[in-house]
Design a protein around this motif. Structure first.
Motif, short mmCIF file in Angstrom:
data_model
loop_
_atom_site.label_atom_id
_atom_site.label_comp_id
_atom_site.label_asym_id
_atom_site.label_seq_id
_atom_site.Cartn_x
_atom_site.Cartn_y
_atom_site.Cartn_z
N LYS A 1 0.84 -1.18 0.00
CA LYS A 1 0.00 0.00 0.00
C LYS A 1 0.88 1.24 0.00
O LYS A 1 1.86 1.33 0.75
N TYR A 2 0.54 2.21 -0.83
CA TYR A 2 1.28 3.47 -0.89
C TYR A 2 0.33 4.56 -1.38
O TYR A 2 -0.69 4.29 -2.02
N LYS A 3 0.66 5.80 -1.11
CA LYS A 3 -0.25 6.91 -1.37
C LYS A 3 -0.54 7.11 -2.85
O LYS A 3 -1.65 7.49 -3.24
N ALA A 4 0.45 6.87 -3.69
CA ALA A 4 0.28 7.14 -5.12
C ALA A 4 -0.34 5.96 -5.88
O ALA A 4 -0.37 5.97 -7.11
N LYS A 5 -0.85 4.98 -5.15
CA LYS A 5 -1.37 3.78 -5.81
C LYS A 5 -2.48 4.07 -6.82
O LYS A 5 -2.46 3.56 -7.93
N PRO A 6 -3.49 4.92 -6.49
CA PRO A 6 -4.53 5.22 -7.49
C PRO A 6 -3.98 5.86 -8.76
O PRO A 6 -4.41 5.55 -9.87
N LEU A 7 -2.97 6.73 -8.59
CA LEU A 7 -2.36 7.39 -9.74
C LEU A 7 -1.59 6.38 -10.59
O LEU A 7 -1.64 6.42 -11.83
N VAL A 8 -0.89 5.48 -9.92
CA VAL A 8 -0.13 4.45 -10.64
C VAL A 8 -1.07 3.51 -11.38
O VAL A 8 -0.82 3.12 -12.53
N ASP A 9 -2.18 3.14 -10.74
CA ASP A 9 -3.18 2.29 -11.40
C ASP A 9 -3.71 2.96 -12.67
O ASP A 9 -3.87 2.30 -13.70
N LEU A 10 -3.99 4.25 -12.58
CA LEU A 10 -4.48 4.99 -13.74
C LEU A 10 -3.43 5.04 -14.83
O LEU A 10 -3.74 4.88 -16.02
N LEU A 11 -2.17 5.24 -14.44
CA LEU A 11 -1.08 5.32 -15.41
C LEU A 11 -0.92 3.99 -16.15
O LEU A 11 -0.76 3.97 -17.38
N PHE A 12 -0.96 2.89 -15.41
CA PHE A 12 -0.80 1.59 -16.04
C PHE A 12 -2.01 1.19 -16.88
O PHE A 12 -1.89 0.37 -17.79
N SER A 13 -3.16 1.75 -16.58
CA SER A 13 -4.37 1.42 -17.32
C SER A 13 -4.58 2.32 -18.54
O SER A 13 -5.44 2.04 -19.38
N SER A 14 -3.78 3.38 -18.65
CA SER A 14 -4.00 4.36 -19.71
C SER A 14 -3.96 3.78 -21.12
O SER A 14 -4.76 4.19 -21.97
N PRO A 15 -3.08 2.81 -21.44
CA PRO A 15 -3.12 2.26 -22.79
C PRO A 15 -4.42 1.56 -23.13
O PRO A 15 -4.78 1.42 -24.31
N ALA A 16 -5.15 1.08 -22.11
CA ALA A 16 -6.43 0.42 -22.35
C ALA A 16 -7.58 1.42 -22.40
O ALA A 16 -8.67 1.09 -22.86
N ILE A 17 -7.34 2.64 -21.92
CA ILE A 17 -8.38 3.67 -21.89
C ILE A 17 -8.30 4.58 -23.10
O ILE A 17 -9.31 4.91 -23.72
N VAL A 18 -7.07 4.98 -23.46
CA VAL A 18 -6.87 5.89 -24.59
C VAL A 18 -7.18 5.17 -25.90
O VAL A 18 -6.79 4.01 -26.07
N PRO A 19 -7.89 5.80 -26.84
CA PRO A 19 -8.19 5.16 -28.13
C PRO A 19 -6.93 4.68 -28.85
O PRO A 19 -5.89 5.35 -28.82
N GLY A 20 -7.04 3.52 -29.49
CA GLY A 20 -5.88 2.91 -30.15
C GLY A 20 -5.29 3.78 -31.23
O GLY A 20 -4.07 3.77 -31.45
N MET A 21 -6.12 4.55 -31.95
CA MET A 21 -5.62 5.41 -33.02
C MET A 21 -4.67 6.47 -32.46
O MET A 21 -3.65 6.79 -33.07
N ILE A 22 -5.01 7.01 -31.28
CA ILE A 22 -4.16 8.03 -30.66
C ILE A 22 -2.85 7.41 -30.20
O ILE A 22 -1.77 7.99 -30.39
#
Length: 260
Positions: free
Chosen positions: A91-112
């Protein structure tokens, strides 16, 4: 009550037809004797399967897709497993931010993603096309491996690992001798999901392929720009059947559906 049940059944059938209908049309037109791809099909022939398998560019690009998928999936797993382990166990404070960062390739459209990687790999670093394609696929597969492996780790009790440590095993040894063997079903599920995602990818591959290097989906698009015969239907049918066989076999042997 009966009227509501009939409405629900009707809606279910309509949704099923909407989702499965296109695949049925592709499957049927693959056996058509027509020279163009149209529905309903006429006659029955296997000639389009023979033609699809005889085209050299399809065979060549198949191996490009296969090798890229294997290499990118393996790399994404090697990087994703320790990340998933750290995210679940610590557990660490930046965990939500890290989760978002690692998930970004699945969230951002493939064309971009494809355009951004094109600018970086080709225009900035002048990287060889095949290397850029491999790195691009690794980037988009990474979040899938992290998510699936994380799901597997959540189902694995930390007490088993702590018992191994209390008996004298180091964290490093307990990870390889206790954790990994107990999440092997999740690792297989992550590998299959990531490989299929890589093999069938179009948006990122469209930007990162180039002269002499293309993946099978991109080559199929190029073929359809010039021809509209059932060859693509036959090739698509082969890919669909192989995918279904792999997924169903893994499901029967390992029960991978609970991880994805």
């Amino acid at each position: 009550m009966k009227k509501n049940s009939k409405v629900i059944i009707l809606i279910t059938i309509m949704v099923f037809v909407f989702l499965i209908g296109p695949f049925i049309m592709i499957f049927l037109t693959a056996f058509s004797t027509d020279q163009i791809m149209r529905f309903p099909p006429k006659g029955f022939t296997l000639d389009w399967f023979k033609k699809a398998l005889s085209i050299r560019m399809f065979r060549t690009t198949f191996w490009v897709s296969f090798q890229t998928g294997i290499a990118a999936t393996a790399t994404a797993l090697i990087l994703g497993v320790p990340v998933a382990y750290a995210n679940i166990r610590y557990k660490y404070k930046a965990k939500p931010l890290v989760d978002l960062l690692f998930s970004s390739p699945a969230i951002v459209p493939g064309m971009i993603i494809g355009f951004a990687l094109l600018r970086f790999f080709v225009y900035v670093s002048d990287m060889p096309i095949i290397i850029g394609l491999y790195l691009g696929h690794t980037a988009i597969l990474f979040p899938y491996t992290v998510r699936v492996v994380s799901s597997s780790l959540r189902n694995f009790s930390v007490d088993v690992e702590e018992a191994a440590v209390s008996l004298g095993a180091s964290r490093f040894l307990s990870f390889f001798s206790v954790v990994l063997p107990n999440i092997q079903s999740g690792l297989v599920a992550a590998f299959i999901l990531a490989f299929i995602t890589s093999f069938n990818n179009v948006p990122v591959s469209l930007f990162l392929t180039g002269p002499g290097v293309a993946t099978l989906p991109i080559q199929m698009l190029v073929y359809m720009e010039q021809y509209y015969d059932p060859t693509i239907s036959a090739l698509s049918t082969v890919i669909i059947v192989i995918t279904i066989v792999i997924v169903q076999t893994a499901e029967k042997l390992l029960g991978i559906s609970k991880y994805v």
